[in-house]
Write a protein that holds these residues in place. Structure first.
Motif, PDB file in Angstrom:
ATOM      1  N   GLN A 129     -16.687   2.060  -6.080  1.00 38.35           N
ATOM      2  CA  GLN A 129     -14.922   2.173  -5.964  1.00 38.35           C
ATOM      3  C   GLN A 129     -14.211   1.535  -5.469  1.00 38.35           C
ATOM      4  O   GLN A 129     -14.771   1.974  -4.178  1.00 38.35           O
ATOM      5  CB  GLN A 129     -14.611   3.722  -6.904  1.00 38.35           C
ATOM      6  CG  GLN A 129     -15.117   4.531  -7.825  1.00 38.35           C
ATOM      7  CD  GLN A 129     -14.247   3.902  -8.830  1.00 38.35           C
ATOM      8  OE1 GLN A 129     -13.215   3.546  -8.942  1.00 38.35           O
ATOM      9  NE2 GLN A 129     -14.939   3.811 -10.453  1.00 38.35           N
TER      10      GLN A 129
ATOM     11  N   THR B 232      -2.445  -2.267  -4.797  1.00 36.64           N
ATOM     12  CA  THR B 232      -3.364  -2.767  -3.872  1.00 36.64           C
ATOM     13  C   THR B 232      -3.389  -4.692  -4.018  1.00 36.64           C
ATOM     14  O   THR B 232      -3.821  -4.713  -5.848  1.00 36.64           O
ATOM     15  CB  THR B 232      -4.523  -2.911  -4.522  1.00 36.64           C
ATOM     16  OG1 THR B 232      -4.849  -0.516  -4.139  1.00 36.64           O
ATOM     17  CG2 THR B 232      -5.868  -3.374  -3.102  1.00 36.64           C
TER      18      THR B 232
ATOM     19  N   HIS C 149       0.614  -1.398  -0.027  1.00 36.44           N
ATOM     20  CA  HIS C 149       0.175   0.262  -0.424  1.00 36.44           C
ATOM     21  C   HIS C 149       0.744   0.781  -0.555  1.00 36.44           C
ATOM     22  O   HIS C 149       0.924   2.332  -0.481  1.00 36.44           O
ATOM     23  CB  HIS C 149      -1.020   0.026   0.911  1.00 36.44           C
ATOM     24  CG  HIS C 149      -2.022  -0.612   0.897  1.00 36.44           C
ATOM     25  ND1 HIS C 149      -3.505  -1.412   2.336  1.00 36.44           N
ATOM     26  CD2 HIS C 149      -2.471  -1.814   0.653  1.00 36.44           C
ATOM     27  CE1 HIS C 149      -3.927  -2.283   1.503  1.00 36.44           C
ATOM     28  NE2 HIS C 149      -3.370  -2.780   1.080  1.00 36.44           N
TER      29      HIS C 149
ATOM     30  N   SER D 205     -10.526   0.779  -3.381  1.00 36.47           N
ATOM     31  CA  SER D 205      -8.427   0.884  -3.688  1.00 36.47           C
ATOM     32  C   SER D 205      -8.372   0.220  -1.873  1.00 36.47           C
ATOM     33  O   SER D 205      -9.096  -1.418  -1.893  1.00 36.47           O
ATOM     34  CB  SER D 205      -8.796   2.336  -2.956  1.00 36.47           C
ATOM     35  OG  SER D 205      -7.287   2.908  -2.574  1.00 36.47           O
ATOM     36  N   HIS D 206      -6.770   0.961  -0.922  1.00 38.02           N
ATOM     37  CA  HIS D 206      -6.283  -0.717  -0.309  1.00 38.02           C
ATOM     38  C   HIS D 206      -7.531  -1.290   0.762  1.00 38.02           C
ATOM     39  O   HIS D 206      -6.749  -1.717   1.215  1.00 38.02           O
ATOM     40  CB  HIS D 206      -5.923   0.934   0.519  1.00 38.02           C
ATOM     41  CG  HIS D 206      -4.362   1.172  -0.646  1.00 38.02           C
ATOM     42  ND1 HIS D 206      -3.953   0.358  -1.759  1.00 38.02           N
ATOM     43  CD2 HIS D 206      -3.649   2.373  -0.872  1.00 38.02           C
ATOM     44  CE1 HIS D 206      -3.731   1.360  -2.490  1.00 38.02           C
ATOM     45  NE2 HIS D 206      -3.233   2.231  -1.904  1.00 38.02           N
TER      46      HIS D 206
ATOM     47  N   GLU E  41      -2.972   3.037  -8.125  1.00 42.72           N
ATOM     48  CA  GLU E  41      -3.396   3.902  -7.685  1.00 42.72           C
ATOM     49  C   GLU E  41      -4.182   4.330  -9.298  1.00 42.72           C
ATOM     50  O   GLU E  41      -5.355   4.584  -9.885  1.00 42.72           O
ATOM     51  CB  GLU E  41      -3.272   5.053  -7.451  1.00 42.72           C
ATOM     52  CG  GLU E  41      -3.751   4.615  -5.244  1.00 42.72           C
ATOM     53  CD  GLU E  41      -3.423   5.514  -4.178  1.00 42.72           C
ATOM     54  OE1 GLU E  41      -2.693   6.512  -5.053  1.00 42.72           O
ATOM     55  OE2 GLU E  41      -3.345   5.309  -3.390  1.00 42.72           O
ATOM     56  N   HIS E  42      -3.344   4.300  -9.980  1.00 46.49           N
ATOM     57  CA  HIS E  42      -3.174   4.985 -10.903  1.00 46.49           C
ATOM     58  C   HIS E  42      -3.727   4.704 -12.285  1.00 46.49           C
ATOM     59  O   HIS E  42      -4.315   4.792 -13.333  1.00 46.49           O
ATOM     60  CB  HIS E  42      -2.013   5.969 -11.278  1.00 46.49           C
ATOM     61  CG  HIS E  42      -0.680   4.864 -12.231  1.00 46.49           C
ATOM     62  ND1 HIS E  42       0.305   4.330 -11.283  1.00 46.49           N
ATOM     63  CD2 HIS E  42      -0.420   4.227 -13.628  1.00 46.49           C
ATOM     64  CE1 HIS E  42       0.790   3.634 -12.085  1.00 46.49           C
ATOM     65  NE2 HIS E  42       1.150   3.436 -12.848  1.00 46.49           N
TER      66      HIS E  42
ATOM     67  N   LYS F 206       1.314   2.173  -3.004  1.00 44.61           N
ATOM     68  CA  LYS F 206       0.609   2.727  -4.001  1.00 44.61           C
ATOM     69  C   LYS F 206      -0.174   1.438  -4.735  1.00 44.61           C
ATOM     70  O   LYS F 206      -0.737   1.423  -5.981  1.00 44.61           O
ATOM     71  CB  LYS F 206       0.353   3.911  -4.854  1.00 44.61           C
ATOM     72  CG  LYS F 206       1.090   4.836  -4.626  1.00 44.61           C
ATOM     73  CD  LYS F 206       0.307   5.426  -3.345  1.00 44.61           C
ATOM     74  CE  LYS F 206       1.224   6.601  -2.549  1.00 44.61           C
ATOM     75  NZ  LYS F 206       0.566   7.212  -1.671  1.00 44.61           N
TER      76      LYS F 206
ATOM     77  N   HIS G 269      -9.625   0.085 -12.354  1.00 43.60           N
ATOM     78  CA  HIS G 269      -9.347  -0.368 -11.432  1.00 43.60           C
ATOM     79  C   HIS G 269     -10.623  -1.360 -12.500  1.00 43.60           C
ATOM     80  O   HIS G 269     -11.756  -0.796 -12.709  1.00 43.60           O
ATOM     81  CB  HIS G 269     -10.042   0.587 -10.209  1.00 43.60           C
ATOM     82  CG  HIS G 269      -8.688   0.450  -9.317  1.00 43.60           C
ATOM     83  ND1 HIS G 269      -7.930   1.289 -10.260  1.00 43.60           N
ATOM     84  CD2 HIS G 269      -9.075   1.081  -8.026  1.00 43.60           C
ATOM     85  CE1 HIS G 269      -7.073   1.355  -9.243  1.00 43.60           C
ATOM     86  NE2 HIS G 269      -7.181   1.372  -7.927  1.00 43.60           N
TER      87      HIS G 269
END
Length: 405
Positions: free
Chosen positions: A270, A207, A202, A272-273, A247-248, A205, A251
């Motif tokens: 959405q 996951t 993490h 994320s981590h 992250e960029h 950045k 997803h």
């Protein structure tokens, strides 16, 4: 792979059929003659080039190199990559096979992951190699708890990735021991290692998106009847970064293996981590009890189980979801609890604290930690750093500091 091979051989059959047809036409006493090429040299060159291309294709897709599922065919003693001799077959999965090898000029055995020579697996393997290279660049001394790639190469169109030889996966160890739960000390040690490795990702950045016992390898071999309790025995390495996402990057809509999938992923929000932290909460429960928290294969049943174990899903998480058809006005999953599906959930899923066998400080702490990791709202869920500072790990951290290792 099979389709490509069939297409190749059908192409050869079609070519022979056309040649016979043209010979018959040329031998006819009358009728229109077949137009000949105005450049015999260029025609001969093209024919030679097509012939070479045909036979190169035949060699590269020879059925002798792969089996019906796309796995590379090999036998003990074969050499791959020009320097790794296969000494044992460690197992196989949907991605390919893992073999134990000895590198020429070395004595230390290594594990080599041989990926299927099918486009979708090859593409995923190339992505995994790039991620493993970045992990290695950020962790040159192999201290993060993420698997350390030693080498990689291509062998007969199969991507091969070389790792240090490890012990069993956490899942395989549990399976061999009859799914016997780990004791609290082992759960503490394994969970700490898992959170520490995940925090490392993490911080980059990155996951993982597929944390589960199958993707956690013990660094040391253990007998099925034994279990890790502290120190080095509990050290694990995370593996399988084929679906890890920065992250960029784009997803995907659906990530994680079903049983460890976070509610925001099921509800198509959405992610994320935080989805990794939900998975860790499910893993901790499994280590402690020996059973999977959400043993299901459908979104609807999964959400029903969540509410039966963890309580109602908050309305804020339902806003904008495409899964509102599952819920009634009070935000509860609209299930007929008298149905066979409802009865199954009632009989097999209990509120989380039901599984707390006693009120010892250790169990109070571990269930408090799991509740923090299994928060519905990703914003309310503990981060890796917050979880690692939980009092449940104080004893383990003190022990590690005083350890001579």
């Amino acid at each position: 792979m099979i389709a490509a091979m069939e297409s190749h051989y059908l192409h050869g059959y079609e070519t022979d059929r056309l040649r016979r047809k043209y010979r018959r036409q040329e031998n006819k006493p009358s009728g229109r003659k077949r137009r000949r090429s105005t450049s015999p040299r260029r025609s001969a060159k093209r024919t030679s080039r097509d012939h070479d291309k045909y036979h190169r294709s035949k060699r590269s897709k020879s059925p002798r190199e792969v089996d019906s599922e796309g796995h590379l065919k090999f036998k003990i003693g074969d050499c791959i990559g020009g320097k790794y001799e296969i000494v044992d077959n460690l197992g196989e999965g949907t991605f390919g096979k893992v073999v134990q090898c000895i590198k020429r000029g070395h004595k230390t055995p290594v594990a080599v992951k041989i990926v299927k020579g099918i486009d979708r697996y090859t593409d995923a393997a190339k992505i995994e190699v790039k991620i493993l290279q970045k992990l290695r660049d950020h962790d040159p001394y192999d201290e993060s708890g993420c698997i350390h790639m030693l080498d990689w190469f291509e062998h007969h169109r199969h991507i091969c990735i070389v790792f240090q030889l490890m012990g069993l996966s956490v899942y395989d160890h549990m399976k061999q021991s009859g799914y016997k739960p780990f004791n609290v000390e082992a759960v503490r040690a394994i969970s700490y290692q898992l959170l520490r490795a995940t925090r490392f990702m993490h911080d980059m950045k990155l996951t993982h998106t597929d944390l589960k016992p199958e993707n956690m390898l013990f660094k040391y071999k253990l007998l099925p009847s034994s279990e890790p309790h502290d120190g080095q025995e509990a050290d694990i390495s995370l593996i399988d970064f084929g679906s890890a996402t920065f992250e960029h990057e784009h997803h995907s809509g659906t990530v994680s293996t079903r049983h460890y999938r976070a509610p925001e992923v099921i509800l198509e929000h959405q992610w994320s981590h935080a989805c990794d932290l939900w998975s860790i909460g499910c893993i901790m429960f499994e280590l402690l009890t020996g059973v999977t928290m959400f043993q299901t294969h459908s979104n609807f049943e999964h959400l029903c189980m969540m509410q039966h174990i963890l309580g109602p899903i908050p309305k804020c998480l339902l806003e904008g979801s495409k899964k509102l058809k599952y819920f009634n006005e009070s935000s509860l999953v609209n299930l007929d609890w008298s149905s066979s599906e409802g009865q199954y959930i009632i009989n097999n899923c209990k509120p989380l604290r039901y599984y707390q066998r006693d009120y010892s400080t250790e169990l109070q702490q571990i269930f408090n930690l799991m509740e923090g990791l299994l928060q519905y709202d990703p914003k309310e869920r503990l981060t890796c750093s917050q979880a690692l500072r939980h009092p449940f790990f104080d004893h383990y951290i003190l022990k590690k500091r005083n350890s001579p290792h």
